[in-house]
Design an enzyme around this catalytic site. Structure first.
Site, short mmCIF file in Angstrom:
data_model
loop_
_atom_site.label_atom_id
_atom_site.label_comp_id
_atom_site.label_asym_id
_atom_site.label_seq_id
_atom_site.Cartn_x
_atom_site.Cartn_y
_atom_site.Cartn_z
N GLY A 198 77.41 48.14 61.50
CA GLY A 198 78.02 49.40 60.93
C GLY A 198 77.55 49.56 59.63
O GLY A 198 78.20 50.56 58.74
N CYS A 199 76.69 48.79 59.28
CA CYS A 199 76.05 49.08 57.73
C CYS A 199 74.70 49.67 58.04
O CYS A 199 73.98 49.25 58.57
CB CYS A 199 75.78 47.77 57.13
N GLN A 200 74.48 50.53 57.09
CA GLN A 200 73.29 51.33 57.00
C GLN A 200 72.18 50.35 56.40
O GLN A 200 71.10 50.28 56.86
CB GLN A 200 73.36 52.48 55.91
N SER A 201 72.75 49.60 55.49
CA SER A 201 71.76 48.18 55.20
C SER A 201 72.31 47.24 55.84
O SER A 201 73.25 47.08 56.54
CB SER A 201 71.86 48.23 53.56
#
Lengths: 141, 413
Positions: free
Chosen positions: A52-55
């Site tokens: 769920g992290c863009q990075s």
């Protein structure tokens, strides 16, 4: 009595209060991230990845003599800075202290915009993970 | 009666004043909105049309004998007529209101394709597609045993035409291709592609989500079979969209969903479906949204689509030139024909970091994979920073973007 996490949190808030400009604050955060200890390639597994992290963020926890030790890394600089802040507060602490201490630094460091899960940059997920590890450790004890 | 004076190209920039949301500061700086490819802002004309409808005219459509129901029906169906005119469809029966491009494509996959295809059939897309023009076809392939073929792109971010044409073989059941790439801004030569597909008897669906806000669309001139687009990318409300379908094809298709409004007669023995386009509009539609979408069409036509295209083209070239001049920048997507979008990377800065620092300067851009992961995979990157322009942007916005990028460069130095 102030617990270790509370003490570390106050120190962190004091450090950041030196900056009144957002750019300085970010630069400091980025510097902290750059000084994160090496994170072994072998631990960059799907299992250790926070979703769920863009990075990309990899996060591991280990219990040593009743204290929780965390290691983490991200491929993004600001997120790495956030990780450095989290490690400074929570790594090497007692699980009970982690649970007992509300994360006031988020507001004090003006990082609220990083907390919303929709920003998907991981502060929220990482905090949840840390508190989850602490709750698990307490249950096992 | 005198015709309303069309605005001149140079005054398209004045459109900014029509968008109330742009009159605000973010992080103490006037907002620079460069994320219209994700969702465009709405002019006061659209906001007001929706509010007026809600305040004065709302009731359910197609059902009541009372005055409000008549008014609501008139407003809703009036919007359909505007949309028909906007894309030059032959008939209002060919304009199906949907919740957006995604639903429009799923409708075609499930209602047009699914009953007709099976193992051995092929669905042809390109490497440029948005996930909305990939995943519905993957689902269809899982359901039917059909195979998904993907035409390659080159390093400028353009579909390799020779390869695409070579892949248009007899066993291709449908070609689904984007008009304009959301991640890179590439305008694909769909008129030529459709012409070849027609010669070979292959129906074509065009994902027009990024085409409609920037280019004048004429579905009859294009001769496509389906054209799918979203309201919120063309300055209308979210949750609205259109599926244009050639009437003969729509006619032969079974309904997509069952429910109220899509039937003429229901009994437990047999149900008779409603005529086009209502057969595909089950349940109470997004009436107020469609009213807003109709107002967006009025607005765009008052400015003039060709003027918008010309204005944006100029501004796009200015933006690309300004970005290119920044040391350490890597432009992703350098097609010869492009619309309003530029993806880029700066030094080794993560796009998310770049977006965060730009936001602190009041500059809104999109970062990440833009729902087009295969495009990112082609370039061997996990994401980009993407600045996208609309008719309300101007050179000042571009200058603020480049200043903000230079400042980010300092922060990460």
């Amino acid at each position: 009595m102030t617990n270790e996490v509370e003490a570390a949190q106050q120190e962190l808030i004091d450090d950041f209060s030196l900056f009144d400009d957002w750019m300085d604050r970010y630069q400091y955060l980025i510097d902290l991230g750059r000084r994160l200890p090496e994170f072994p390639e072998s631990l960059r597994t799907e299992e250790n990845r926070i979703r769920g992290c863009q990075s990309q963020v990899w996060f591991v926890a280990e219990e040593k003599e009743g204290r929780l030790e965390f290691r983490a890394i991200s491929d993004a600089a600001i997120v790495s800075g956030l990780i450095a802040v989290l490690l400074r507060l929570y790594s090497g602490r007692y699980p009970q202290d982690i649970i007992d201490t509300p994360p006031d630094f988020v507001k004090a460091l003006q990082l609220e915009s990083h907390l919303s899960p929709t920003r998907s940059n991981g502060l929220s997920s990482m905090l949840t993970a840390i508190r989850g590890f602490a709750a698990e450790a307490l249950q096992a004890a | 009666m005198s015709q309303p004076q069309p605005r001149t190209a140079s005054s398209v920039a004045d459109c900014r004043a029509d968008f109330p949301i742009l009159e605000q500061c973010i992080s103490g700086a006037p907002l620079v909105y460069l994320d219209s490819a994700a969702s465009a802002q709405q002019p006061a004309a659209v906001i007001d049309a929706v509010a007026r409808y809600q305040r004065e005219d709302h009731a359910n459509v197609h059902r009541g004998v009372h005055t409000l129901s008549h008014r609501a029906t008139e407003a809703y169906e009036g919007a359909r007529d505007k949309l028909r005119d906007f894309i030059n469809a032959a008939s209002r029966r060919e304009i199906v209101f949907t919740s957006g491009t995604t639903e429009s494509i799923n409708l075609v996959a499930q209602s047009y394709c699914r009953p007709r295809i099976g193992a051995g059939d092929k669905i042809l897309i390109t490497h440029l597609e948005h996930h909305a023009n990939i995943v519905p076809w993957q689902i269809l392939c899982e359901q039917t045993g059909a195979e998904l073929l993907v035409a390659p792109i080159d390093d400028a971010g353009q579909v390799e035409l020779d390869a695409l044409l070579a892949m248009m073989t007899d066993d291709v059941f449908i070609l689904a291709i984007s008009h304009v790439s959301n991640a890179l801004g590439t305008i694909s030569p769909i008129a030529d592609i459709i012409a070849t597909a027609k010669e070979r008897g292959i129906p074509v669906l065009v994902d027009g989500a990024q085409g409609v806000p920037h280019l004048a669309i004429d579905v009859r001139a294009l001769d496509c079979d389906f054209y799918a687009f979203s309201g919120h990318k063309m300055f209308g409300p979210t949750g609205t969209g259109v599926l244009y379908g050639r009437e003969s094809l729509l006619d032969a298709m079974p309904p997509y969903q069952g429910g109220g409004d899509m039937i003429l007669e229901v009994s437990f023995e047999a149900t008779v479906y409603n005529e086009l386009p209502y057969k595909f509009e089950a349940g109470t539609p997004n009436i107020s949204g469609c009213v807003g979408l109709g107002a967006a069409v009025d607005y765009l036509q008052s400015v003039g689509m060709q003027r918008i295209a010309d204005y944006e083209h100029e501004l796009h070239d200015y933006m690309v030139a300004e970005l290119k001049a920044i040391d350490g920048i890597r432009l992703i997507g350098q097609a010869t024909e492009k619309a309003s979008v530029q993806s880029f990377l700066l030094d080794d800065i993560h796009s998310h970091d770049l977006g965060t620092i730009l936001d602190h300067q009041g500059v809104a851009i999109r970062t990440g994979h833009h729902c087009a992961m295969p495009v990112m995979q082609h370039f061997g990157i996990s994401g980009t920073a993407r600045a996208s322009l609309a008719l309300y942007n101007n050179e000042d916005d571009v200058n603020r973007l480049t200043e903000a990028v230079l400042k980010a460069k300092q922060v990460f130095a």
